[in-house]
Structures are given as structure tokens and as C-alpha cells.
Design a protein around this motif. Structure first.
Motif, PDB file in Angstrom:
ATOM      1  N   ARG A  16      -3.904  -0.347  -9.917  1.00  0.00           N
ATOM      2  CA  ARG A  16      -4.080  -0.713  -8.567  1.00  0.00           C
ATOM      3  C   ARG A  16      -2.754  -0.887  -8.209  1.00  0.00           C
ATOM      4  N   PHE A  17      -2.690  -0.873  -6.812  1.00  0.00           N
ATOM      5  CA  PHE A  17      -1.286  -1.239  -5.990  1.00  0.00           C
ATOM      6  C   PHE A  17      -1.758  -2.138  -5.039  1.00  0.00           C
ATOM      7  N   ARG A  18      -0.818  -2.977  -4.383  1.00  0.00           N
ATOM      8  CA  ARG A  18      -0.995  -3.783  -3.159  1.00  0.00           C
ATOM      9  C   ARG A  18       0.369  -3.558  -2.489  1.00  0.00           C
ATOM     10  N   LEU A  19       0.166  -3.414  -1.106  1.00  0.00           N
ATOM     11  CA  LEU A  19       1.370  -3.180  -0.323  1.00  0.00           C
ATOM     12  C   LEU A  19       1.651  -4.534   0.583  1.00  0.00           C
ATOM     13  N   LYS A  20       2.645  -5.141   0.143  1.00  0.00           N
ATOM     14  CA  LYS A  20       3.128  -6.662   0.645  1.00  0.00           C
ATOM     15  C   LYS A  20       4.112  -6.291   1.791  1.00  0.00           C
ATOM     16  N   ALA A  21       3.770  -7.070   3.152  1.00  0.00           N
ATOM     17  CA  ALA A  21       4.803  -7.208   4.110  1.00  0.00           C
ATOM     18  C   ALA A  21       5.910  -7.821   3.582  1.00  0.00           C
ATOM     19  N   GLY A  22       7.117  -7.568   4.398  1.00  0.00           N
ATOM     20  CA  GLY A  22       8.271  -8.255   4.203  1.00  0.00           C
ATOM     21  C   GLY A  22       8.357 -10.059   4.077  1.00  0.00           C
ATOM     22  N   ASN A  23       7.428 -10.418   4.585  1.00  0.00           N
ATOM     23  CA  ASN A  23       7.202 -11.858   4.371  1.00  0.00           C
ATOM     24  C   ASN A  23       6.074 -12.258   3.361  1.00  0.00           C
ATOM     25  N   GLY A  24       5.897 -11.195   2.728  1.00  0.00           N
ATOM     26  CA  GLY A  24       4.910 -11.547   1.371  1.00  0.00           C
ATOM     27  C   GLY A  24       3.531 -11.556   1.433  1.00  0.00           C
ATOM     28  N   GLU A  25       3.303 -11.169   2.741  1.00  0.00           N
ATOM     29  CA  GLU A  25       1.612 -11.083   2.854  1.00  0.00           C
ATOM     30  C   GLU A  25       1.215 -10.018   2.407  1.00  0.00           C
ATOM     31  N   VAL A  26      -0.008  -9.936   1.714  1.00  0.00           N
ATOM     32  CA  VAL A  26      -0.539  -8.809   1.311  1.00  0.00           C
ATOM     33  C   VAL A  26      -1.496  -7.849   2.448  1.00  0.00           C
ATOM     34  N   ILE A  27      -0.846  -6.682   2.649  1.00  0.00           N
ATOM     35  CA  ILE A  27      -1.658  -5.936   3.709  1.00  0.00           C
ATOM     36  C   ILE A  27      -2.698  -4.791   3.362  1.00  0.00           C
ATOM     37  N   ALA A  28      -2.479  -4.315   2.189  1.00  0.00           N
ATOM     38  CA  ALA A  28      -3.164  -3.370   1.743  1.00  0.00           C
ATOM     39  C   ALA A  28      -3.376  -3.410   0.255  1.00  0.00           C
ATOM     40  N   ILE A  29      -4.763  -3.260  -0.261  1.00  0.00           N
ATOM     41  CA  ILE A  29      -5.060  -3.273  -1.569  1.00  0.00           C
ATOM     42  C   ILE A  29      -5.715  -1.825  -2.050  1.00  0.00           C
TER      43      ILE A  29
END
Length: 59
Positions: A16-29
Motif C-alpha cells: 500500500r502507499f499513503r500520501l502525506k502532505a508537507g506537514n505530515g498529515e495523511v491525505i490519501a491511502i
């Protein structure tokens, strides 16, 4: 800071992958993939399609 894709293996052995914003918040899985190459292809698809993606409201 730019976003980051994190590639990992879940408890059931799927990639799996997750996309994290620059501030570390997960925005997509992602969904689960049976192979690492499948997950990498998924990341590539997000990169190619998301930048110009249209926002559509669905009822």
C-alpha cells in the motif's frame, strides 16, 4: 515542503502507499496491491492524474 509517498506492506502482506502532505498529515491511502510494482504503478498514476484533476461534487 513537498508531499511524500510512503510505500509499505500491511498486516495481510499487501503493498500500500499513503500520501502525506508537507506537514505530515495523511491525505490519501491506497488500496492493497499484491506486488510492489503494482503499488509503484499506483503512485505513478496518482502523480500523472492528480495535478490537473477536476473536482466533481457527487450526490
Amino acid at each position: 515542503m513537498a508531499g511524500t509517498f510512503e510505500l509499505y506492506t500491511d498486516k495481510s502482506g499487501e503493498y500500500r502507499f499513503r500520501l502525506k502532505a508537507g506537514n505530515g498529515e495523511v491525505i490519501a491511502i491506497s488500496e492493497g496491491y499484491s506486488s510492489k510494482s503494482g503499488a509503484l504503478n499506483g503512485i505513478d498514476a496518482v502523480r500523472r492524474n492528480a495535478a490537473d484533476a477536476e473536482v466533481v461534487e457527487v450526490d
